[in-house]
Design a protein around this motif. Structure first.
Motif, mmCIF file in Angstrom:
data_model
loop_
_atom_site.group_PDB
_atom_site.id
_atom_site.type_symbol
_atom_site.label_atom_id
_atom_site.label_comp_id
_atom_site.label_asym_id
_atom_site.label_seq_id
_atom_site.Cartn_x
_atom_site.Cartn_y
_atom_site.Cartn_z
ATOM 1 N N ASP A 222 0.851 -1.185 0.000
ATOM 2 C CA ASP A 222 0.000 0.000 0.000
ATOM 3 C C ASP A 222 0.892 1.243 0.000
ATOM 4 O OD1 ASP A 222 -1.758 2.062 0.406
ATOM 5 O OD2 ASP A 222 -2.785 1.168 2.119
ATOM 6 N N CYS A 324 -8.634 -6.999 6.692
ATOM 7 C CA CYS A 324 -8.125 -5.858 5.933
ATOM 8 C C CYS A 324 -9.069 -5.499 4.792
ATOM 9 C CB CYS A 324 -6.750 -6.183 5.358
ATOM 10 S SG CYS A 324 -5.465 -6.402 6.593
ATOM 11 N N ASP A 329 -1.576 -8.339 4.726
ATOM 12 C CA ASP A 329 -1.869 -8.455 6.151
ATOM 13 C C ASP A 329 -2.367 -7.121 6.705
ATOM 14 O OD1 ASP A 329 -0.817 -11.199 6.507
ATOM 15 O OD2 ASP A 329 1.073 -10.261 5.934
ATOM 16 N N CYS A 330 -2.907 -7.164 7.917
ATOM 17 C CA CYS A 330 -3.283 -5.924 8.584
ATOM 18 C C CYS A 330 -3.123 -6.101 10.081
ATOM 19 C CB CYS A 330 -4.700 -5.499 8.234
ATOM 20 S SG CYS A 330 -5.985 -6.579 8.867
ATOM 21 N N VAL A 335 -6.487 -1.666 8.847
ATOM 22 C CA VAL A 335 -5.311 -0.974 8.303
ATOM 23 C C VAL A 335 -4.277 -1.990 7.838
ATOM 24 C CG1 VAL A 335 -3.408 0.589 8.838
ATOM 25 C CG2 VAL A 335 -5.688 1.047 9.747
ATOM 26 N N TYR A 336 -3.819 -1.819 6.602
ATOM 27 C CA TYR A 336 -2.774 -2.703 6.057
ATOM 28 C C TYR A 336 -1.479 -2.522 6.832
ATOM 29 C CZ TYR A 336 1.244 -3.846 3.146
ATOM 30 O OH TYR A 336 2.446 -4.315 2.704
ATOM 31 N N GLN A 337 -0.837 -3.648 7.155
ATOM 32 C CA GLN A 337 0.480 -3.624 7.802
ATOM 33 C C GLN A 337 1.206 -4.925 7.537
ATOM 34 O OE1 GLN A 337 1.061 -2.568 12.154
ATOM 35 N NE2 GLN A 337 2.075 -4.566 12.126
#
Length: 495
Positions: A222, A324, A329-330, A335-337
């Motif tokens: 992202d 997500c 992953d999130c 929130v994407y992380q």
């Protein structure tokens, strides 16, 4: 015709002076080498206008820089008296006035001839982000007030603005890696870049927001969560995200808000603790939504029950652990992380004295600690009564009442971000590193130095110590011979 003794002595002295003078000239011309004088010093000022207070930092660096980036060090840290600038909604001019004390200290440190070339910037963080959402005209008036004060100084004022959460987190990542020597370090007479695997992550806990920043093992999917830097000739791509309303002050407000009753028995406060606070103070932030039937002119009474399990459950309700919205992953709230990796440094200016001394199962930080003492980590069934804790740790009332809620909140937040019992050992809780405050301001100044032209150090010709000593000896010999020749010529009476 034979020379007299006077003429012989005079000619000998004159010859000695000539030979010695020529030797000095040869030493100067042949043995002299070019040396670089120390570079001039540059200064910069960054003000961190946080939600609970404002800090002013003065930084300095040699003007020649290293691969287009300054070798910056902290020269002054000054805590502005009073609350954060977002608190001055009814009197914006006082937000500017509050800065004058620390500004005077900075001006006293910086030489007068360098002030006009000293870049000065004020970055307002989550407190002003929230105020901008709630009332943009009030936020604008406050920024205008602080800009007038800073602009009227003799400094090179670069502006005052609300700093984006992504920039705050990314600059904090730069700061911690720089002060730990992970971006550049001095080794064997030169500055070198360590291996990329040495980089650490940063988690910054503010009063109104929390920022996480790190270099993931894979690509960042992202682009809105990506920050790029070029520092000391190396490019960095950092994942960063700021969670507005997840700072510790806002978390405490959100924990207490939402109940339709005016008496709350809360598990995150110790048994026997009681306080009364105005409802309006809880709901003045956009992070907290008031129920229509609440009368905000009334007061809320809070009584503690000291139940760690119920406290963790209440804190987890502040998070959304749904999937997500985008790829990969999130962490939480959709929130994407990418997965966290490596060592992390956690810092906070809001609760400097209550860092947890242990993490993991059964973590219940309900007993504060004094400087130099370890905090006792109590089991879930052993929270101390408020009266005992309050009596045991006088002078810590400012933080003590929220100690349990804050400590458990940190634990839940770390779990939500992807940390686990296996990775607790990778987390360090620090407010400073290498004598420098950990925050976004130093990273911002490092990045700013790349925009300021470097100055080459001045050159000078000099000799080695041995040659210099020989030169002095021959200069003295030359002068002595000349004076001797003059004395012979003027004072020696010819027979």
């Amino acid at each position: 015709m034979a020379l007299s003794w006077k003429e012989r002595v005079f000619m000998a002295l004159l010859g000695t002076a000539t030979a010695s003078g020529l030797t000095v000239l040869v030493l100067i011309l042949v043995e002299a080498t070019n040396i670089l004088l120390p570079a001039d010093t540059k200064f910069g000022i960054v003000l961190d206008a946080g939600s609970s207070h404002t800090s002013l930092y003065v930084y300095q660096w040699p003007a020649d820089k290293e691969k287009d980036t300054g070798l910056v060090s902290q020269a002054l840290a000054c805590q502005v008296k009073g609350p954060g600038i977002s608190s001055y909604t009814t009197d914006p001019a006082q937000a500017g006035e509050s800065l004058k004390g620390c500004l005077g200290e900075a001006l006293a440190l910086i030489p007068g001839d360098l002030r006009q070339a000293t870049p000065t910037f004020l970055g307002a963080t989550a407190g002003m982000r929230l105020l901008s959402q709630k009332n943009s005209s009030q936020a604008g008036a406050i920024l205008a007030a602080v800009s007038r004060v800073l602009g009227q100084s003799s400094l090179d004022f670069w502006g005052a603005e609300v700093l984006a959460g992504r920039d705050e987190g990314a600059c904090a990542w730069v700061t911690i890696n720089y002060v730990l020597g992970r971006l550049v370090k001095y080794s064997s007479g030169e500055w070198i870049q360590p291996a990329e695997g040495m980089l650490v992550g940063a988690l910054d806990m503010g009063g109104a927001s929390a920022q996480i920043s790190f270099v993931p093992s894979g690509p960042i999917l992202d682009e809105s969560t990506q920050a790029t830097f070029r520092l000391y000739g190396t490019d960095y791509s950092v994942y960063t995200h700021s969670y507005l309303c997840f700072g510790q002050d806002q978390m405490l407000n959100r924990l207490l808000a939402g109940s339709p009753v005016l008496l709350v028995r809360h598990p995150c406060y110790l048994s026997g603790y009681q306080t009364t606070l105005p409802l309006a103070s809880l709901y003045e932030s956009p992070c907290v939504h008031a129920a229509a039937r609440l009368n905000l002119t009334q007061n809320l009474t809070v009584e503690g029950t000291g139940n760690p399990g119920a406290c963790v459950a209440a804190i987890r309700e502040l998070f959304s652990f749904s999937g997500c919205e985008g790829p990969g992953d999130c962490a939480f709230n959709g929130v994407y992380q990418p997965p966290v990796q490596g060592q992390f440094y956690v810092s906070s200016s809001r609760y400097p004295s209550v860092w947890p001394e242990g993490l993991g199962k059964g973590f219940w930080p309900c007993e504060a600690h004094q400087a130099g003492e370890q905090a006792e980590v109590l089991g879930p069934s052993q929270p101390l009564p408020w009266a005992q804790v309050e009596a045991s740790y006088p002078g810590q009332e400012q933080w003590l009442q929220d100690y349990c809620a804050s400590g458990l909140y940190i634990l839940v937040l770390l779990q939500a971000l992807g940390f686990s019992e296996e990775t607790w050992a990778n987390i360090e809780f620090q407010k400073q590193a290498g004598g420098t405050d950990i925050g976004w301001t130093l990273g911002y100044m490092l990045n700013l130095t790349g925009m300021i032209p470097a100055e080459a150090p001045a050159q000078w010709r000099a000799q080695s110590h041995g040659v210099w000593v020989a030169g002095v000896v021959f200069v003295v010999l030359t002068l002595a011979a000349i004076l001797g020749a003059a004395a012979v010529q003027l004072l020696w009476v010819q027979d």
